[in-house]
Scaffold this active site. Structure first.
Site, PDB file in Angstrom:
ATOM      1  N   CYS A 102       8.018  -0.805 -37.378  1.00  0.00           N
ATOM      2  CA  CYS A 102       7.477  -2.273 -36.495  1.00  0.00           C
ATOM      3  C   CYS A 102       7.241  -3.078 -37.890  1.00  0.00           C
ATOM      4  O   CYS A 102       7.731  -4.384 -37.389  1.00  0.00           O
ATOM      5  CB  CYS A 102       6.439  -1.993 -35.712  1.00  0.00           C
ATOM      6  SG  CYS A 102       6.475  -1.072 -34.728  1.00  0.00           S
ATOM      7  N   CYS A 160       2.773   1.506 -36.809  1.00  0.00           N
ATOM      8  CA  CYS A 160       4.311   2.194 -36.968  1.00  0.00           C
ATOM      9  C   CYS A 160       5.120   1.133 -38.165  1.00  0.00           C
ATOM     10  O   CYS A 160       5.116  -0.138 -38.246  1.00  0.00           O
ATOM     11  CB  CYS A 160       4.747   1.418 -35.982  1.00  0.00           C
ATOM     12  SG  CYS A 160       6.868   1.356 -35.607  1.00  0.00           S
TER      13      CYS A 160
END
Length: 444
Positions: free
Chosen positions: A68, A65
């Site tokens: 993230c 991600c």
């Protein structure tokens, strides 16, 4: 003109100084991140056993991600800030690709997901991914559901720090019990306060006490039973009448039961048309509030990614669009909106059922949205982590391919026995022929 050696002697100290400064800056940054990360614990599957024993603020993430990774320094800052405040809240993070049982048990589907665990209760954070907003969320949820305002000075202070302010006025009553229950349910979104009548500013006069009052848009409104149940009323009134919207705000508005009318801007190319449409929406929100406030929330939005996912295509800005967040539907004007009257006719047409709703959450639409979301996710993954994405996709595809190949090339057991029998028979015949040939040669 200076000789070449002279130029070198003059330039070299400057370059060396800059390089030294850059190294120092990088070292300070790395050291800061390292120190901050010390206050964030990497959790595993054992978190299921300890989460009810202590206060935990946890980020659920995936290594592939991209957001993230971008959010990680902010999360480390949150951990360091809470530690410096002496908070009892522990901060952690869990890799959901390695610890799938935790993610499955807690229903984690998107990344990063932030949850606060307070004994048996779990609170999801859906606000902006900024340190100040997350810290405010933690302080709000871990404190009392309703905070008392003791005097007028504190009341003014609270008002100056809250665009939307809900206050229960009065002493103990059945209404206060309902208010405390509502506050416990909605504490993840905003703070709730209580005060006695003498704490109110002199300009605020109530017709009856006890009352629940909301201060917003430069005025105040009082709850009564004609508005429906208290929780639904708070859900409808917990946003400014006209505000800047983003994906987090729209997600939070999903429980309000209102349609969201907005002007969509082109954030890269601001234009006069964008300003004109924003002005029309703001005019409808302010001057026609009594007519529309119960059914509509108004605002403007600069980002289009959320809307593109909703309509399964590209929303061309600037434009006006109305969202039905309860069923993922939307409305678009059939004709250009040139004046406030055109906008009012469009909004009234929606309420009267004359404007067709597009999108929705029907079966076919859900299938289309699933494929659209999968395509968007895979595209983002390939752009940010192509190697990791190839592993994630290639591994299961390879395994399935091997299974299919093995299934297609396997020889049935019966066929093996039949083939073996044929081979034995062939050998026997060959041996008989050899014996015959040997006997014939002996006779000759």
């Amino acid at each position: 003109m200076l000789p070449r050696s002279g130029c070198k002697d003059l330039v070299s100290p400057c370059i060396v100084a800059r390089m030294a400064s850059l190294r120092f800056t990088c070292a300070v940054f790395v050291l800061t991140i390292t120190l901050a990360s010390a206050y964030v614990e990497q959790l595993d599957d054992t978190f299921k056993d300890i989460r009810k024993k202590e206060l935990w603020l946890v980020e659920f993430y995936a290594p592939w991600c991209a957001y993230c990774k971008t959010f990680e320094p902010v999360w480390f800052e949150v951990g360091a800030e809470l530690k410096s405040m002496g908070s009892d809240v522990n901060v952690g993070m869990i890799d959901c690709t390695s610890h799938t049982s935790v993610a499955s048990e807690l229903g984690i589907h998107g990344y990063p997901t932030i949850k606060l665990f307070k004994r048996d209760k779990v609170f999801s954070y859906n606000g902006p991914r900024q340190k100040a907003d997350i810290i405010e969320f933690v302080n709000r949820v871990t404190g009392p559901a309703v905070r008392a305002i003791p005097n007028q000075q504190m009341f003014q202070h609270v008002m100056s720090h809250n665009d939307i302010l809900f206050v229960y006025i009065g002493g103990s009553s059945p209404l206060k019990e309902k208010y405390v229950k509502t506050a416990s349910e909605l504490i993840v979104y905003l703070s709730f306060y209580s005060a006695l009548e003498n704490v109110l500013p002199k300009a605020v006069t109530l017709q009856e006490v006890p009352s629940v009052v909301v201060f917003k848009d430069g005025t105040f409104f009082t709850y009564n039973e004609q508005h429906g149940d208290l929780t639904s009323w708070v859900n409808r009134e917990r946003f400014p009448t006209y505000t800047k919207l983003d994906s987090y705000t729209l997600y939070a508005m999903g429980d309000s039961g209102k349609l969201v009318a907005m002007a969509v801007e082109n954030e890269k190319k601001p234009s006069e048309e964008s300003i004109r449409l924003k002005t029309l929406i703001e005019t409808a929100a302010s001057e026609y509030k009594d007519h529309f406030s119960r059914d509509f929330q108004f605002g403007h939005m600069e980002e289009n990614s959320y809307l593109n996912g909703l309509v399964l295509g590209e929303v061309k800005a600037p434009c006006i669009i109305v969202l039905n967040l309860s069923n993922d539907g939307y409305y678009m004007p059939n004709q250009p909106v040139h004046s406030i009257q055109d906008l009012l006719s469009f909004l009234d047409g929606i309420l009267e059922g004359k404007v067709q709703q597009l999108g929705g959450n029907g079966f076919l639409q859900r299938i289309k949205r699933t494929f659209h979301d999968a395509k968007t996710t895979l595209t983002t993954m390939f752009q940010t982590a192509p190697g990791w994405t190839c592993v994630i996709i290639g591994l299961p595809v390879g395994i399935v391919g091997m299974i299919i190949y093995a299934t297609c090339t396997v020889v049935p057991v019966g066929d093996d026995e039949e083939e073996e029998s044929k081979q034995k028979g062939t050998k026997v015949v060959a041996q008989k022929e050899n014996k015959k040939n040997s006997a014939a040669k002996k006779e000759d």
